[in-house]
Motif scaffolding. Structure first.
Motif, PDB file in Angstrom:
ATOM      1  N   ALA A 287      26.582  38.726  36.945  1.00  8.43           N
ATOM      2  CA  ALA A 287      26.281  38.621  35.435  1.00  8.43           C
ATOM      3  C   ALA A 287      27.599  37.742  35.439  1.00  8.43           C
ATOM      4  O   ALA A 287      29.242  38.648  36.385  1.00  8.43           O
ATOM      5  N   LEU A 288      28.245  36.986  34.105  1.00  4.19           N
ATOM      6  CA  LEU A 288      29.443  36.250  33.808  1.00  4.19           C
ATOM      7  C   LEU A 288      30.471  37.493  33.693  1.00  4.19           C
ATOM      8  O   LEU A 288      29.441  39.082  32.669  1.00  4.19           O
ATOM      9  N   SER A 289      31.141  37.814  33.700  1.00  2.00           N
ATOM     10  CA  SER A 289      31.987  38.756  32.162  1.00  2.00           C
ATOM     11  C   SER A 289      31.592  38.249  31.150  1.00  2.00           C
ATOM     12  O   SER A 289      31.126  36.942  30.937  1.00  2.00           O
ATOM     13  N   ASP A 290      32.723  38.245  29.651  1.00  2.00           N
ATOM     14  CA  ASP A 290      32.690  37.731  29.040  1.00  2.00           C
ATOM     15  C   ASP A 290      33.168  36.487  28.610  1.00  2.00           C
ATOM     16  O   ASP A 290      34.130  36.348  29.675  1.00  2.00           O
ATOM     17  N   ALA A 291      33.354  35.746  27.552  1.00 10.77           N
ATOM     18  CA  ALA A 291      33.802  34.767  27.491  1.00 10.77           C
ATOM     19  C   ALA A 291      35.503  34.897  27.762  1.00 10.77           C
ATOM     20  O   ALA A 291      36.357  33.749  28.447  1.00 10.77           O
ATOM     21  N   SER A 292      35.908  35.451  27.027  1.00 13.79           N
ATOM     22  CA  SER A 292      37.640  35.996  27.372  1.00 13.79           C
ATOM     23  C   SER A 292      37.644  36.655  28.585  1.00 13.79           C
ATOM     24  O   SER A 292      39.366  37.154  29.138  1.00 13.79           O
ATOM     25  N   GLY A 293      36.943  37.187  29.596  1.00 11.08           N
ATOM     26  CA  GLY A 293      37.349  37.359  31.072  1.00 11.08           C
ATOM     27  C   GLY A 293      37.617  36.567  32.239  1.00 11.08           C
ATOM     28  O   GLY A 293      37.725  35.455  31.597  1.00 11.08           O
ATOM     29  N   PRO A 294      37.963  37.002  33.371  1.00 13.92           N
ATOM     30  CA  PRO A 294      38.054  36.091  34.621  1.00 13.92           C
ATOM     31  C   PRO A 294      36.716  35.817  34.526  1.00 13.92           C
ATOM     32  O   PRO A 294      36.938  34.806  35.893  1.00 13.92           O
ATOM     33  N   ALA A 295      35.939  36.092  34.336  1.00 20.43           N
ATOM     34  CA  ALA A 295      34.454  34.947  34.973  1.00 20.43           C
ATOM     35  C   ALA A 295      33.403  35.001  34.298  1.00 20.43           C
ATOM     36  O   ALA A 295      31.944  35.312  34.234  1.00 20.43           O
ATOM     37  N   GLY A 296      33.993  34.139  33.205  1.00 26.83           N
ATOM     38  CA  GLY A 296      32.946  33.438  31.960  1.00 26.83           C
ATOM     39  C   GLY A 296      32.253  32.398  32.140  1.00 26.83           C
ATOM     40  O   GLY A 296      31.295  32.168  31.333  1.00 26.83           O
ATOM     41  N   THR A 297      32.288  32.019  33.764  1.00 27.02           N
ATOM     42  CA  THR A 297      31.685  30.316  33.876  1.00 27.02           C
ATOM     43  C   THR A 297      31.110  31.266  35.094  1.00 27.02           C
ATOM     44  O   THR A 297      31.613  31.887  36.016  1.00 27.02           O
ATOM     45  N   TYR A 298      30.398  30.256  35.760  1.00 22.80           N
ATOM     46  CA  TYR A 298      29.753  30.543  37.114  1.00 22.80           C
ATOM     47  C   TYR A 298      30.909  29.726  38.193  1.00 22.80           C
ATOM     48  O   TYR A 298      31.808  31.073  39.175  1.00 22.80           O
ATOM     49  N   VAL A 299      32.160  28.752  37.882  1.00 23.94           N
ATOM     50  CA  VAL A 299      32.974  28.307  38.589  1.00 23.94           C
ATOM     51  C   VAL A 299      34.084  29.373  38.759  1.00 23.94           C
ATOM     52  O   VAL A 299      34.527  29.795  39.791  1.00 23.94           O
ATOM     53  N   ALA A 300      34.457  30.075  37.292  1.00 19.71           N
ATOM     54  CA  ALA A 300      35.276  30.998  37.613  1.00 19.71           C
ATOM     55  C   ALA A 300      35.339  31.986  38.036  1.00 19.71           C
ATOM     56  O   ALA A 300      35.951  32.967  38.891  1.00 19.71           O
ATOM     57  N   MET A 301      34.063  32.547  37.872  1.00 20.36           N
ATOM     58  CA  MET A 301      33.360  33.714  38.483  1.00 20.36           C
ATOM     59  C   MET A 301      34.167  33.488  39.801  1.00 20.36           C
ATOM     60  O   MET A 301      33.962  34.500  40.861  1.00 20.36           O
ATOM     61  N   MET A 302      33.502  32.372  40.881  1.00 21.42           N
ATOM     62  CA  MET A 302      32.824  32.135  42.235  1.00 21.42           C
ATOM     63  C   MET A 302      35.156  32.123  42.139  1.00 21.42           C
ATOM     64  O   MET A 302      34.647  32.533  43.824  1.00 21.42           O
ATOM     65  N   ARG A 303      36.082  31.785  41.854  1.00 22.16           N
ATOM     66  CA  ARG A 303      37.017  31.454  42.239  1.00 22.16           C
ATOM     67  C   ARG A 303      37.639  32.739  41.875  1.00 22.16           C
ATOM     68  O   ARG A 303      38.553  33.215  43.161  1.00 22.16           O
ATOM     69  N   THR A 304      37.557  33.308  40.829  1.00 21.80           N
ATOM     70  CA  THR A 304      38.400  35.193  41.158  1.00 21.80           C
ATOM     71  C   THR A 304      37.455  35.940  42.115  1.00 21.80           C
ATOM     72  O   THR A 304      38.153  36.742  42.207  1.00 21.80           O
ATOM     73  N   ASN A 305      35.800  35.577  42.418  1.00 20.18           N
ATOM     74  CA  ASN A 305      35.689  36.560  43.638  1.00 20.18           C
ATOM     75  C   ASN A 305      36.522  36.709  45.089  1.00 20.18           C
ATOM     76  O   ASN A 305      36.616  37.275  45.494  1.00 20.18           O
ATOM     77  N   THR A 306      36.054  35.109  45.079  1.00 17.75           N
ATOM     78  CA  THR A 306      37.281  35.114  46.162  1.00 17.75           C
ATOM     79  C   THR A 306      38.356  35.176  46.320  1.00 17.75           C
ATOM     80  O   THR A 306      38.548  35.430  47.499  1.00 17.75           O
ATOM     81  N   GLN A 307      39.568  34.342  45.363  1.00 18.32           N
ATOM     82  CA  GLN A 307      40.679  35.583  45.280  1.00 18.32           C
ATOM     83  C   GLN A 307      41.052  36.770  45.529  1.00 18.32           C
ATOM     84  O   GLN A 307      41.490  37.782  46.594  1.00 18.32           O
ATOM     85  N   ALA A 308      40.192  36.822  44.692  1.00 18.44           N
ATOM     86  CA  ALA A 308      39.890  38.896  45.222  1.00 18.44           C
ATOM     87  C   ALA A 308      40.407  39.104  46.101  1.00 18.44           C
ATOM     88  O   ALA A 308      40.032  40.719  46.744  1.00 18.44           O
ATOM     89  N   MET A 309      38.798  39.319  47.046  1.00 19.91           N
ATOM     90  CA  MET A 309      38.971  39.220  47.988  1.00 19.91           C
ATOM     91  C   MET A 309      39.281  39.228  49.560  1.00 19.91           C
ATOM     92  O   MET A 309      39.718  39.912  50.307  1.00 19.91           O
ATOM     93  N   ALA A 310      39.927  37.831  49.258  1.00 19.22           N
ATOM     94  CA  ALA A 310      41.061  37.415  50.542  1.00 19.22           C
ATOM     95  C   ALA A 310      42.065  38.189  49.749  1.00 19.22           C
ATOM     96  O   ALA A 310      42.953  38.418  51.401  1.00 19.22           O
ATOM     97  N   GLN A 311      42.508  38.296  48.985  1.00 25.20           N
ATOM     98  CA  GLN A 311      44.021  39.186  48.423  1.00 25.20           C
ATOM     99  C   GLN A 311      43.750  40.482  49.251  1.00 25.20           C
ATOM    100  O   GLN A 311      44.844  41.232  49.616  1.00 25.20           O
ATOM    101  N   ALA A 312      41.932  41.570  48.708  1.00 28.00           N
ATOM    102  CA  ALA A 312      42.910  42.628  48.989  1.00 28.00           C
ATOM    103  C   ALA A 312      42.310  42.906  50.755  1.00 28.00           C
ATOM    104  O   ALA A 312      42.844  43.495  51.640  1.00 28.00           O
ATOM    105  N   ILE A 313      41.624  41.236  51.520  1.00 29.08           N
ATOM    106  CA  ILE A 313      41.864  41.554  52.702  1.00 29.08           C
ATOM    107  C   ILE A 313      43.303  41.617  53.446  1.00 29.08           C
ATOM    108  O   ILE A 313      43.604  42.346  54.599  1.00 29.08           O
ATOM    109  N   ARG A 314      43.914  40.514  52.945  1.00 29.27           N
ATOM    110  CA  ARG A 314      45.156  40.792  53.556  1.00 29.27           C
ATOM    111  C   ARG A 314      46.287  42.209  52.880  1.00 29.27           C
ATOM    112  O   ARG A 314      47.080  42.069  53.461  1.00 29.27           O
ATOM    113  N   GLY A 315      45.669  42.373  52.618  1.00 27.76           N
ATOM    114  CA  GLY A 315      46.278  43.638  51.753  1.00 27.76           C
ATOM    115  C   GLY A 315      47.295  43.978  50.654  1.00 27.76           C
ATOM    116  O   GLY A 315      48.306  44.919  50.415  1.00 27.76           O
ATOM    117  N   ARG A 316      46.764  43.207  49.992  1.00 22.96           N
ATOM    118  CA  ARG A 316      47.840  42.635  48.794  1.00 22.96           C
ATOM    119  C   ARG A 316      47.269  43.410  47.144  1.00 22.96           C
ATOM    120  O   ARG A 316      45.916  43.814  47.228  1.00 22.96           O
TER     121      ARG A 316
END
Length: 316
Positions: A287-316
């Protein structure tokens, strides 16, 4: 003599009347096409292709879980009025046929995943004796989360354009043009995601999520996901499965632990406590977030998820 101006006025009024009447009939013929999309991610894709010609109603809205959705009479009414209904397919919407029947919908829904080779739903590493049955029951052995790999969404977009063209032939050029422009955006997004993962050694690309929704992402981008729940959020994680996962996290020293926006966070928090890992945040899976959230569209969702995962793995 003084009758002429009045005659002119009447003629002018008649002409204005004729002019005023034309745009009205035009407006009536170009009323927006009524489309229904089964869930929020698909709703966004249909809007991208449909543009202003299409009014999109979404059945399972932002932040809601399509796996456990119960359609209401108002949903049946939306479907009854729709000119075209879009569904993911691959068994994702187990409730769809009942809803179409109760709405008296005459057409066939457009299955946007048509042409995609599904992954089997056994993609989890844990021996969920109970969970496996649930998957077959709900998804017929196929993992429905195909949108988690951007190349699959390019197929979705082509199927959406075809479905809209069938419902509204006059708008077909517009839909094809919109689909082409959006496909270019998706190709760029796919390249961007690959570039982010290219900076992280393959052996470190390991994450834990609350349910097994990222099989297609894993295959497309070379990331390993471990999940205590199966492919459907309504299958329970077994105590044995959880204990196995905790051992695995410790053994593999996995640092990136995520809750999904649609899931109850308690299970992941429990696993984190037992494994000594703090949850790194939230991912958007079904599911997307609502329009005001970080994943209001498909493109935003994929970008948000990828950045969050990569940062977590890098330990930030």
């Amino acid at each position: 003599m003084n009758l002429h101006p009045r005659r002119h006025t009447i003629a002018a009024l008649a002409a204005i009347g004729a002019l005023a009447f034309q745009p009205l009939t035009h407006a009536q013929t170009s009323a927006p096409v009524k489309a229904v999309a089964s869930f929020s991610i698909l709703g966004d894709l249909v809007r991208q292709v449909g543009g202003e010609r299409v009014q999109v109603d979404v059945l399972v809205g932002p932040g809601a879980d399509a796996h456990v959705f119960q359609p209401s009479p108002s949903h049946a009414k939306q479907v009854a009025q729709a000119q075209v209904v879009f569904a993911n397919g691959l068994g994702f919407e187990g409730w769809m046929q009942r809803l179409l029947d109760s709405a008296g919908y005459q057409g066939k829904p457009v299955l946007v995943s048509q042409g995609i080779k599904p992954l089997p739903s056994e993609g989890d590493d844990h021996d969920h004796k109970g969970g496996k049955h649930d998957h077959h029951h709900h998804h017929g052995g196929a993992d429905p989360h195909a949108w988690q790999a951007v190349p699959n969404v390019i197929t979705y977009v082509a199927n959406i354009a075809k479905g809209l063209c069938a419902a509204d032939a006059a708008g077909c050029d517009t839909y094809q043009k919109n689909a082409g422009a959006y496909t270019d955006q998706l190709r760029a997004l796919d390249a961007e995601i690959k570039a982010i993962w290219a900076t992280i050694p393959a052996a470190q690309r390991k994450l834990i999520t609350s349910h097994d929704a990222f099989g297609y992402y894993a295959r497309a981008y070379g990331v390993k996901f471990l999940a205590p729940q199966g492919v459907s959020t309504d299958s329970e994680a077994s105590a044995k499965g959880v204990a196995q996962l905790v051992r695995q996290i410790k053994k593999e020293k996995t640092k990136a632990l995520f809750v999904e926006s649609i899931s109850d966070p308690r299970l992941i928090e429990q696993i984190g406590r037992e494994a000594g890992v703090k949850p790194a945040g939230e991912l958007f899976s079904d599911a997307l977030s609502d329009a005001s959230g970080p994943a209001g569209t498909y493109v935003a969702m994929m970008r948000t998820n990828t950045q969050a995962m990569a940062q977590a793995i890098r330990g930030r």
